[in-house]
Design a protein around this motif. Structure first.
Motif, PDB file in Angstrom:
ATOM      1  N   LEU A 107       0.939  -0.803  -0.213  1.00  0.00           N
ATOM      2  CA  LEU A 107       0.348   0.240   0.035  1.00  0.00           C
ATOM      3  C   LEU A 107       0.948   1.266  -0.100  1.00  0.00           C
ATOM      4  N   ASP A 108       0.238   2.388  -0.748  1.00  0.00           N
ATOM      5  CA  ASP A 108       1.050   3.814   0.126  1.00  0.00           C
ATOM      6  C   ASP A 108      -0.123   5.007  -0.055  1.00  0.00           C
ATOM      7  N   PHE A 109       0.875   5.366   0.393  1.00  0.00           N
ATOM      8  CA  PHE A 109      -0.402   7.061   0.964  1.00  0.00           C
ATOM      9  C   PHE A 109      -0.132   8.134  -0.304  1.00  0.00           C
ATOM     10  N   GLN A 110      -1.140   8.519  -0.566  1.00  0.00           N
ATOM     11  CA  GLN A 110      -0.846   9.924  -0.953  1.00  0.00           C
ATOM     12  C   GLN A 110      -1.566  10.759  -0.165  1.00  0.00           C
ATOM     13  N   TYR A 111      -0.627  12.263   0.609  1.00  0.00           N
ATOM     14  CA  TYR A 111      -1.050  12.990   1.550  1.00  0.00           C
ATOM     15  C   TYR A 111      -0.999  14.958   0.885  1.00  0.00           C
ATOM     16  N   ASP A 112      -1.857  15.490   1.417  1.00  0.00           N
ATOM     17  CA  ASP A 112      -1.090  17.091   1.847  1.00  0.00           C
ATOM     18  C   ASP A 112      -0.623  17.486   2.452  1.00  0.00           C
ATOM     19  N   THR A 113       1.038  17.764   2.562  1.00  0.00           N
ATOM     20  CA  THR A 113       1.724  18.889   3.793  1.00  0.00           C
ATOM     21  C   THR A 113       0.995  20.366   4.246  1.00  0.00           C
ATOM     22  N   GLU A 114       1.619  20.236   5.621  1.00  0.00           N
ATOM     23  CA  GLU A 114       1.003  21.723   6.466  1.00  0.00           C
ATOM     24  C   GLU A 114       1.009  22.735   4.860  1.00  0.00           C
ATOM     25  N   ARG A 115       2.297  22.323   4.186  1.00  0.00           N
ATOM     26  CA  ARG A 115       2.926  23.474   2.867  1.00  0.00           C
ATOM     27  C   ARG A 115       2.528  23.300   1.816  1.00  0.00           C
ATOM     28  N   GLY A 116       0.906  22.838   1.670  1.00  0.00           N
ATOM     29  CA  GLY A 116       0.300  22.160   0.642  1.00  0.00           C
ATOM     30  C   GLY A 116       0.614  21.906  -0.249  1.00  0.00           C
ATOM     31  N   GLU A 117       1.801  21.252  -0.369  1.00  0.00           N
ATOM     32  CA  GLU A 117       2.294  20.340  -0.866  1.00  0.00           C
ATOM     33  C   GLU A 117       1.548  18.680  -1.321  1.00  0.00           C
ATOM     34  N   THR A 118       1.594  17.523  -2.510  1.00  0.00           N
ATOM     35  CA  THR A 118       0.770  16.105  -2.291  1.00  0.00           C
ATOM     36  C   THR A 118       2.034  15.952  -2.548  1.00  0.00           C
ATOM     37  N   VAL A 119       2.238  14.977  -1.329  1.00  0.00           N
ATOM     38  CA  VAL A 119       3.185  13.959  -1.401  1.00  0.00           C
ATOM     39  C   VAL A 119       2.362  12.397  -1.711  1.00  0.00           C
ATOM     40  N   LEU A 120       3.401  11.794  -2.288  1.00  0.00           N
ATOM     41  CA  LEU A 120       2.664  10.027  -2.902  1.00  0.00           C
ATOM     42  C   LEU A 120       3.667  10.081  -1.373  1.00  0.00           C
ATOM     43  N   SER A 121       3.671   8.513  -0.826  1.00  0.00           N
ATOM     44  CA  SER A 121       4.644   7.839   0.357  1.00  0.00           C
ATOM     45  C   SER A 121       5.368   6.962  -0.914  1.00  0.00           C
ATOM     46  N   ARG A 122       6.248   6.216   0.307  1.00  0.00           N
ATOM     47  CA  ARG A 122       7.053   5.556  -0.423  1.00  0.00           C
ATOM     48  C   ARG A 122       5.743   3.650   0.368  1.00  0.00           C
ATOM     49  N   THR A 123       5.913   2.769  -0.935  1.00  0.00           N
ATOM     50  CA  THR A 123       5.464   1.439  -0.753  1.00  0.00           C
ATOM     51  C   THR A 123       5.603   0.734   0.529  1.00  0.00           C
ATOM     52  N   TYR A 124       4.437   0.599   1.211  1.00  0.00           N
ATOM     53  CA  TYR A 124       4.750  -0.170   2.729  1.00  0.00           C
ATOM     54  C   TYR A 124       4.785  -1.588   2.153  1.00  0.00           C
ATOM     55  N   GLN A 125       4.869  -2.772   2.772  1.00  0.00           N
ATOM     56  CA  GLN A 125       4.218  -4.222   2.437  1.00  0.00           C
ATOM     57  C   GLN A 125       3.820  -4.685   4.168  1.00  0.00           C
ATOM     58  N   HIS A 126       2.926  -5.619   3.772  1.00  0.00           N
ATOM     59  CA  HIS A 126       1.947  -6.252   4.950  1.00  0.00           C
ATOM     60  C   HIS A 126       1.904  -7.092   4.925  1.00  0.00           C
ATOM     61  N   PRO A 127       2.303  -8.262   5.697  1.00  0.00           N
ATOM     62  CA  PRO A 127       1.568  -9.812   5.598  1.00  0.00           C
ATOM     63  C   PRO A 127       0.236 -10.157   5.876  1.00  0.00           C
ATOM     64  N   VAL A 128       0.152 -10.935   5.054  1.00  0.00           N
ATOM     65  CA  VAL A 128      -1.223 -11.610   5.295  1.00  0.00           C
ATOM     66  C   VAL A 128      -1.362 -12.874   5.112  1.00  0.00           C
ATOM     67  N   GLU A 129      -1.171 -14.034   6.037  1.00  0.00           N
ATOM     68  CA  GLU A 129      -1.608 -14.830   5.992  1.00  0.00           C
ATOM     69  C   GLU A 129      -3.098 -15.979   5.721  1.00  0.00           C
ATOM     70  N   ILE A 130      -2.939 -16.995   4.512  1.00  0.00           N
ATOM     71  CA  ILE A 130      -3.539 -17.524   4.419  1.00  0.00           C
ATOM     72  C   ILE A 130      -4.201 -18.708   4.523  1.00  0.00           C
ATOM     73  N   ARG A 131      -5.050 -18.455   5.056  1.00  0.00           N
ATOM     74  CA  ARG A 131      -5.247 -20.534   6.137  1.00  0.00           C
ATOM     75  C   ARG A 131      -5.912 -21.185   5.238  1.00  0.00           C
ATOM     76  N   GLU A 132      -5.584 -22.580   5.741  1.00  0.00           N
ATOM     77  CA  GLU A 132      -7.167 -23.689   5.034  1.00  0.00           C
ATOM     78  C   GLU A 132      -7.404 -23.401   5.810  1.00  0.00           C
ATOM     79  N   GLN A 133      -8.345 -23.856   4.588  1.00  0.00           N
ATOM     80  CA  GLN A 133      -9.924 -23.860   4.613  1.00  0.00           C
ATOM     81  C   GLN A 133     -10.487 -25.812   5.466  1.00  0.00           C
ATOM     82  N   VAL A 134     -10.966 -25.039   7.159  1.00  0.00           N
ATOM     83  CA  VAL A 134     -11.129 -26.694   7.067  1.00  0.00           C
ATOM     84  C   VAL A 134     -12.769 -26.746   7.571  1.00  0.00           C
ATOM     85  N   ASP A 135     -12.873 -27.977   7.238  1.00  0.00           N
ATOM     86  CA  ASP A 135     -13.896 -29.186   6.934  1.00  0.00           C
ATOM     87  C   ASP A 135     -14.685 -29.066   8.194  1.00  0.00           C
TER      88      ASP A 135
END
Length: 166
Positions: A107-135
């Motif tokens: 994910l990344d973020f686009q945001y406005d600073t107090e100086r009025g600049e529109t900034v695009l953040s660096r890219t962040y990574q986040h883990p998501v665990e895929i669980r096995e479907q249990v019968d």
């Protein structure tokens, strides 16, 4: 020469966006993020403003690659003061054939600073665990049980028929 007509060409509208090169503007936390094979779940993350200034119009964009996907890939936070946190939510789905293991979303973020600049953040990574479907056993009686009952019924019918024959 053109009979009083004028042609106006409208091209793509572009906005100047500054790319954030001063480190990470946000810390991103989300513990135990998981989704079961073949289902959809909610990805809830907490973002904290790590800048010494108030950030506004924070648009979060989520990127998921196969076997993960998302139907809601954007979230919005109006304003975060320094050190302030907010939760953002996305839908996340795992294909039914996905291997049970940890995958990543970005994910990344686009945001406005107090100086009025529109900034695009660096890219962040986040883990998501895929669980096995249990019968859960709610598929009805097993074929083995049905076969056993049929064999028992056939044996009883056979015994009754054999005794009546005599």
């Amino acid at each position: 020469a053109n009979g009083g007509r004028s042609a106006t060409t409208v091209g793509p509208v572009s906005e100047r966006v500054v790319v954030d090169d001063r480190g990470y503007a946000f810390s991103v936390d989300g513990e135990g993020v998981s989704v079961t094979q073949g289902s959809t779940g909610e990805l809830t993350l907490s973002i904290t403003n790590e800048r010494p200034e108030t950030l506004r119009n924070i648009n979060a964009k989520l990127y998921a690659d196969s076997p993960l996907s998302t139907s809601s890939d954007e979230a919005f936070v109006a304003e975060l003061e320094p050190g302030e946190s907010s939760e953002i939510r996305f839908d996340i789905a795992a294909e039914g054939s996905a291997m049970p293991k940890t995958q990543r979303v970005e994910l990344d973020f686009q945001y406005d600073t107090e100086r009025g600049e529109t900034v695009l953040s660096r890219t962040y990574q986040h883990p998501v665990e895929i669980r096995e479907q249990v019968d859960d056993g709610d598929d009805g009686p097993s074929p083995l049980l049905i076969g056993g009952v049929l064999v028992a019924i056939a044996a009883i019918v056979g015994v009754v028929w054999w005794r009546r024959r005599d």
